[in-house]
Write a protein that holds these residues in place. Structure first.
Motif, PDB file in Angstrom:
ATOM      1  N   UNK A  46      39.388  35.387  39.754  1.00 41.50           N
ATOM      2  CA  UNK A  46      39.878  36.546  40.124  1.00 41.50           C
ATOM      3  C   UNK A  46      39.498  36.870  41.677  1.00 41.50           C
ATOM      4  N   UNK A  47      40.152  37.623  42.323  1.00 43.56           N
ATOM      5  CA  UNK A  47      39.995  38.107  43.508  1.00 43.56           C
ATOM      6  C   UNK A  47      38.720  38.797  43.818  1.00 43.56           C
ATOM      7  N   UNK A  48      38.265  39.645  42.684  1.00 49.21           N
ATOM      8  CA  UNK A  48      36.689  40.277  42.568  1.00 49.21           C
ATOM      9  C   UNK A  48      35.761  39.335  42.675  1.00 49.21           C
ATOM     10  N   UNK A  49      35.828  38.294  41.779  1.00 51.20           N
ATOM     11  CA  UNK A  49      34.810  37.171  41.991  1.00 51.20           C
ATOM     12  C   UNK A  49      34.574  36.660  43.187  1.00 51.20           C
ATOM     13  N   UNK A  50      35.845  36.170  43.898  1.00 50.82           N
ATOM     14  CA  UNK A  50      35.860  35.925  45.361  1.00 50.82           C
ATOM     15  C   UNK A  50      35.151  36.702  46.107  1.00 50.82           C
ATOM     16  N   UNK A  51      35.363  38.052  46.257  1.00 50.73           N
ATOM     17  CA  UNK A  51      34.578  38.849  47.085  1.00 50.73           C
ATOM     18  C   UNK A  51      33.168  38.844  47.164  1.00 50.73           C
ATOM     19  N   UNK A  52      32.781  39.017  45.496  1.00 48.44           N
ATOM     20  CA  UNK A  52      31.484  38.896  45.324  1.00 48.44           C
ATOM     21  C   UNK A  52      30.527  37.943  45.744  1.00 48.44           C
TER      22      UNK A  52
END
Length: 406
Positions: free
Chosen positions: A167-173
Motif C-alpha cells: 500500500x501507499x501508506x506502507x511505502x510512506x512509513x
C-alpha cells in the motif's frame, strides 16, 4: 525443456525503477516448492545470460539474482559483470566459514551482495561489512520490530530494501524509517482515487482512442488530426521505424505512413500513444507493464489464430493498468473509453478469452510457474514456448517507451 524467467521491478524513493529481481524456474519439473536452487541458478545464467543476455531482460538495469551457498562458494556468479548484477543470498542458506570467505572475495571483486528476506538474526552480523543491501519482507514484521533492528545495525552503511510493499501508506512509513528501495505491487494499486474530470486535452486523446476501436479508419481525417501535432507526427514516423515495418520503404506523407502500416497496426499505435500521453507524470514502469501486456496478449491471440480488427487482445493488455496510471476507478474510466464490450468484460469482470490471455501474462510477471504451465498447456500447443513470447514482449515494451519519450 523450456526455461522460464519473471522479472519484478525494484523502485527507489521517487518510484523510478532501478533494477529487477529475476525469478527463475526450469519448465514443469521446477514449478513446485522443492526446487534445487543450485541447478536453477546455474541454468538461469547459462541459458539466459550467456544466450540471451541479462541486460535484455532488465532493459540495462541491475539484475537481482538469488544464489545458493554452493554457487557462491564456487564463485559461479563471476561469469556476470559485477556492474549489471546484485547477488542475493537466500535466507535459507547454511552459514559457514566457506560462505563468509566467498562473500569477502566477491565483495573485493566489486560485486554487490544482498541478504534476501533477512530475518534479523544476529548470526548474519558477521556478513554485514560485505553486504550492500538488506531486503526485509515487511509483511513478516511490524514497524516496531523493523525500527528496533535498524537501530542495531545503524553503524553499517547498507541500503535498505522493503519487499512486499502493498500500500501507499506502507511505502510512506518505510521511507520515514530509512528504506531507499522498494519491491511490491503498491505502485499498481491506486490508494487514493482522484474523482476528477479529465482535461480537454485528455478528452481529445480519448476521442483519438475511439478511432482505434472502429472497424474501418478514416485515413484522411486521422492524418489531418496528426498533422496538426508535430510531436505526434514525429512519434508516428519513429514508431514505423522502431517496429521494423520495412526500412527500405520511403515515406512521403503521414497518410502514406498510416496506409503503409495497415489498419490493425495503426490502431495499436494510436492507442499506445494516447495512453502514454494520458499517463504523463506517472511511473514509467506502469506504462512499460501496459505495453508488455499488450504485446504479449496480441502475440498470444495471433498464435491461437484470433486475429481481429480492432486488435482486441492488444487493447485489453494496454488498458489493464489504466486505473493505476490515471488514479481513477477502472469502471469510471472504461465508461469514457469506447472499447469493445468483450474488452470491458475482460477488464472489469475477468470474463472471456481476453481475460484468459491477460491472466497468462500475469503469471509471467509474478513467477507463478505452476499456474502458468497449466494455463499455457490449455491454450497453445506444446511446441510453442510462451517464455520466448514474453521475452520478446519485454524487449518490445522497453523499446516503445524510448520511442514515445523522444
Amino acid at each position: 525443456m523450456y526455461c522460464y524467467v519473471a522479472r519484478q521491478p525494484i523502485f527507489d524513493r521517487q518510484k523510478a525503477v532501478t533494477g529487477y529481481e529475476l525469478l527463475f524456474r526450469d519448465g514443469v519439473d521446477n514449478c513446485f516448492p522443492n526446487i534445487d536452487a543450485d541447478e536453477a541458478t546455474s541454468k538461469l545464467i547459462t541459458q539466459h545470460h550467456l544466450l540471451l543476455g541479462v541486460e535484455k531482460i532488465t532493459g540495462g538495469k541491475q539484475a537481482f539474482i538469488n544464489f545458493s551457498a554452493d554457487t557462491l562458494i564456487h564463485h559461479f556468479p563471476t561469469s556476470i559483470d559485477p556492474n549489471s548484477m546484485v547477488i542475493e543470498i537466500l535466507e535459507t542458506v547454511p552459514i559457514s566459514d566457506e560462505l563468509l570467505t566467498a562473500c569477502k572475495e566477491l565483495h573485493k571483486m566489486g560485486y554487490r551482495l544482498a541478504l534476501d528476506d533477512h530475518d534479523f538474526d544476529a548470526k548474519w552480523d558477521v556478513f554485514l561489512p560485505y553486504v550492500s543491501i538488506i531486503k526485509v519482507d515487511v509483511q513478516m514484521f511490524n514497524i516496531l520490530q523493523i525500527s528496533k533492528y535498524l537501530r542495531r545495525i545503524a553503524k553499517y552503511p547498507v541500503t535498505l530494501l522493503a519487499e512486499k510493499v502493498e500500500t501507499a501508506d506502507e511505502y510512506e512509513q518505510l521511507k520515514q524509517l530509512g528504506f531507499d528501495l522498494y519491491q511490491g505491487y503498491f505502485f499498481a494499486r491506486p490508494e487514493m482515487l482522484k474523482h476528477k474530470q479529465l482535461g480537454s486535452n485528455k478528452l481529445n486523446l480519448l476521442a483519438l482512442i475511439s478511432e482505434s476501436s472502429k472497424v474501418r479508419l478514416d485515413f484522411d481525417g486521422l492524418a489531418a488530426i496528426v498533422e496538426r501535432d508535430l510531436d505526434m507526427s514525429y512519434k508516428l514516423l519513429r514508431f514505423i521505424n522502431s517496429v521494423q515495418y520495412a526500412r527500405k520503404q520511403c515515406i512521403g506523407s503521414l497518410k502514406h505512413a498510416m496506409v503503409y502500416m495497415g489498419e490493425a497496426e495503426l490502431k495499436k499505435f494510436i492507442s499506445l500513444l494516447a495512453l502514454a500521453n494520458l499517463a504523463e507524470g506517472q511511473s514509467d514502469e506502469l506504462l512499460v507493464m501496459s505495453l508488455i501486456r499488450a504485446r504479449f496478449c496480441d502475440r498470444l491471440a495471433n498464435i491461437r489464430g484470433d486475429t481481429e480488427n480492432p486488435p482486441a487482445a492488444f487493447l485489453t493488455g494496454l488498458f489493464s493498468l489504466v486505473d493505476a496510471l490515471l488514479e481513477q476507478p477502472l469502471e469510471d474510466l472504461l465508461a469514457q473509453l469506447p472499447l469493445l464490450p468483450e474488452i470491458k468484460a475482460a477488464l472489469l469482470e475477468n470474463k472471456g478469452v481476453l481475460a484468459d490471455y491477460l491472466t497468462v501474462e500475469r503469471t509471467f510477471e509474478r513467477g507463478l510457474w505452476q499456474q502458468q504451465t497449466e494455463l499455457s498447456s490449455r491454450m497453445v500447443p506444446d511446441t510453442v514456448d510462451l517464455n520466448l513470447v514474453y521475452f520478446e514482449a519485454v524487449e518490445w515494451g522497453q523499446r516503445l517507451l524510448v520511442v514515445q519519450q523522444h
